[in-house]
Design an enzyme around this catalytic site. Structure first.
Site, mmCIF file in Angstrom:
data_model
loop_
_atom_site.group_PDB
_atom_site.id
_atom_site.type_symbol
_atom_site.label_atom_id
_atom_site.label_comp_id
_atom_site.label_asym_id
_atom_site.label_seq_id
_atom_site.Cartn_x
_atom_site.Cartn_y
_atom_site.Cartn_z
ATOM 1 N N TRP A 31 0.861 -1.189 0.000
ATOM 2 C CA TRP A 31 0.000 0.000 0.000
ATOM 3 C C TRP A 31 0.889 1.228 0.000
ATOM 4 O O TRP A 31 1.897 1.243 0.733
ATOM 5 C CB TRP A 31 -0.870 -0.026 1.260
ATOM 6 C CG TRP A 31 -1.809 1.121 1.433
ATOM 7 C CD1 TRP A 31 -3.110 1.185 1.020
ATOM 8 C CD2 TRP A 31 -1.557 2.365 2.111
ATOM 9 N NE1 TRP A 31 -3.672 2.381 1.387
ATOM 10 C CE2 TRP A 31 -2.737 3.133 2.052
ATOM 11 C CE3 TRP A 31 -0.444 2.929 2.734
ATOM 12 C CZ2 TRP A 31 -2.840 4.406 2.612
ATOM 13 C CZ3 TRP A 31 -0.537 4.198 3.292
ATOM 14 C CH2 TRP A 31 -1.732 4.920 3.221
ATOM 15 N N SER A 97 4.904 -5.704 2.450
ATOM 16 C CA SER A 97 4.102 -4.844 3.313
ATOM 17 C C SER A 97 2.674 -5.368 3.419
ATOM 18 O O SER A 97 2.454 -6.484 3.877
ATOM 19 C CB SER A 97 4.153 -3.401 2.799
ATOM 20 O OG SER A 97 3.608 -2.506 3.735
ATOM 21 N N MET A 98 1.707 -4.599 2.953
ATOM 22 C CA MET A 98 0.326 -5.056 2.967
ATOM 23 C C MET A 98 0.165 -6.373 2.223
ATOM 24 O O MET A 98 -0.655 -7.220 2.590
ATOM 25 C CB MET A 98 -0.566 -3.983 2.338
ATOM 26 C CG MET A 98 -2.020 -4.369 2.287
ATOM 27 S SD MET A 98 -3.052 -3.054 1.619
ATOM 28 C CE MET A 98 -4.650 -3.876 1.781
ATOM 29 N N ASP A 226 12.943 0.373 9.376
ATOM 30 C CA ASP A 226 11.587 0.517 8.836
ATOM 31 C C ASP A 226 10.740 1.357 9.796
ATOM 32 O O ASP A 226 10.492 0.946 10.928
ATOM 33 C CB ASP A 226 10.971 -0.874 8.656
ATOM 34 C CG ASP A 226 9.680 -0.862 7.859
ATOM 35 O OD1 ASP A 226 8.901 0.106 7.973
ATOM 36 O OD2 ASP A 226 9.440 -1.839 7.126
ATOM 37 N N HIS A 255 11.430 1.092 4.963
ATOM 38 C CA HIS A 255 10.327 0.256 4.498
ATOM 39 C C HIS A 255 10.429 0.001 2.996
ATOM 40 O O HIS A 255 10.295 -1.138 2.544
ATOM 41 C CB HIS A 255 8.991 0.941 4.835
ATOM 42 C CG HIS A 255 7.806 0.058 4.622
ATOM 43 N ND1 HIS A 255 7.657 -1.158 5.244
ATOM 44 C CD2 HIS A 255 6.692 0.222 3.842
ATOM 45 C CE1 HIS A 255 6.514 -1.712 4.877
ATOM 46 N NE2 HIS A 255 5.919 -0.899 4.019
#
Length: 275
Positions: A31, A97-98, A226, A255
Site C-alpha cells: 500500500w 508490506s500489505m 523501517d 520500508h
C-alpha cells in the site's frame, strides 16, 4: 491487456503481468502502490529463469475500482482466482508490506496445495494493532490518524508518508527524488476509497492464526530502519510463529527497500528460490 475476473463480491477485473518462464513467483505489492513497484525484482528474477506474475490489488494500478471488498478475505479470494485461472502450481508467493497479508490469509484459507515457498518482505503480519493480547502493537489512534489524513487531503498525506517510507529527504539521492516522485504518482492514481479502506485492513487484521498454518519454507526479509512497519512488531514476531521460518534483516534499510536496497533484496530472493 491481461485481466482476470474476480469471483468475490463485488466482482471486479484484476490486472496482472506475466513475464518470463520457469518456476512461478507471484508478487503482491504494498500500500498504496501497484505491481509496478516490483520492476527491479521482476528484472532480476526473470533474468535468472523464473516466471514472474505480478498483479494490481483491486482498487490500485490498472485493476478495477469496486465500491467494496477491500478486506483480506476478499483479497485472498482474488489471489486464489489468479492462481486457479492461470493454473499456477509450485508457486512462491512473495508479499511486500500489505501484500504479506495476502500471503498469510491465502495460506490460512486455501492451504498450500499450489504453494511451494513463501516470502514476507517488510510485511504487516502477524498483527499490527495494539490490543490486550498484543500489547506491543501499534496504537489504534495511529491508523485512525492515517485514515483521517487520507480523507482530508490524500495528496498532502503522501507527501509526508513517502519521506518515512523511504527514510528520504529531498536531494539525498537515496533513493533519487525521481523514484520517490514515481511512487507518489502510483499512489495518486489509486482509488481514494480503496486507499482509505485498506488502512483499516492492514492496520487491524489479525494474521496470527494464518501464520500457524504455514507448512512451506518461508523467508522473512525486513529492514531494521523501517518506520512504517517496524520489525519488532512484524518480521521478528512472524519468524517466531512460522515453523522453520528464516529471518533476514537488511541493515539500514527503510520500508521501501525494494528501491533503496534492491540488489540486496534481489540476491536474498534468488538465494531462497534456489535453496
Amino acid at each position: 491487456m491481461p485481466y482476470i475476473t474476480a469471483t468475490a463480491t463485488p466482482s471486479t477485473e484484476i490486472y496482472y503481468e506475466d513475464l518470463g518462464q520457469g518456476t512461478p513467483v507471484v508478487l503482491i505489492h504494498g500500500w498504496p502502490l501497484s505491481q509496478a513497484m516490483w520492476e527491479g525484482q521482476i528484472n532480476a528474477l526473470t533474468a535468472a529463469g523464473y516466471r514472474c506474475v505480478a498483479y494490481d490489488r483491486r482498487g490500485f494500478g490498472r485493476s478495477g475500482r469496486p465500491v467494496g471488498g477491500h478486506d483480506y478475505d476478499t483479497f485472498a479470494s482474488d489471489l486464489n482466482d489468479l492462481l486457479t485461472t492461470l493454473d499456477l502450481r509450485g508457486v512462491t508467493l512473495a508479499g511486500f508490506s500489505m501484500g504479506g497479508g495476502e500471503v498469510a490469509r491465502y495460506i490460512g484459507r486455501y492451504g498450500t496445495e499450489r504453494i511451494s515457498k513463501a516470502m514476507l518482505v517488510g510485511a504487516v503480519p502477524p498483527f499490527l494493532l495494539q490490543t490486550p493480547d498484543n500489547p506491543a502493537g501499534v496504537p489504534e489512534a495511529v491508523f485512525d490518524e492515517m485514515l483521517a489524513g487520507v480523507v482530508q487531503d490524500r495528496v498532502a498525506f503522501f507527501e509526508s508518508f513517502f519521506k518515512n517510507f523511504f527514510n528520504w529527504t529531498p536531494g539525498s539521492g537515496t533513493p533519487s527524488d525521481d523514484v520517490v516522485a514515481f511512487a507518489k504518482s502510483i499512489a495518486w492514481h489509486a482509488s481514494p476509497l480503496a486507499t482509505q479502506q485498506c488502512i483499516v485492513a492492514f492496520g487491524k487484521t489479525d494474521f496470527r492464526a494464518d501464520l500457524k498454518a504455514f507448512d512451506v519454507p518461508t523467508l522473512i526479509i525486513h529492514g531494521d530502519r523501517d518506520q512504517i512497519v517496524p520489525i519488532e512488531v512484524s518480521g521478528k514476531l512472524s519468524a517466531q510463529l512460522i515453523p522453520g521460518a528464516r529471518l533476514e534483516v537488511v541493515k539500514g534499510a527503510p520500508h521501501g527497500f525494494a528501491a533503496t536496497h534492491g540488489a540486496e533484496l534481489n540476491q536474498l530472493m534468488l538465494d531462497f528460490l534456489k535453496s
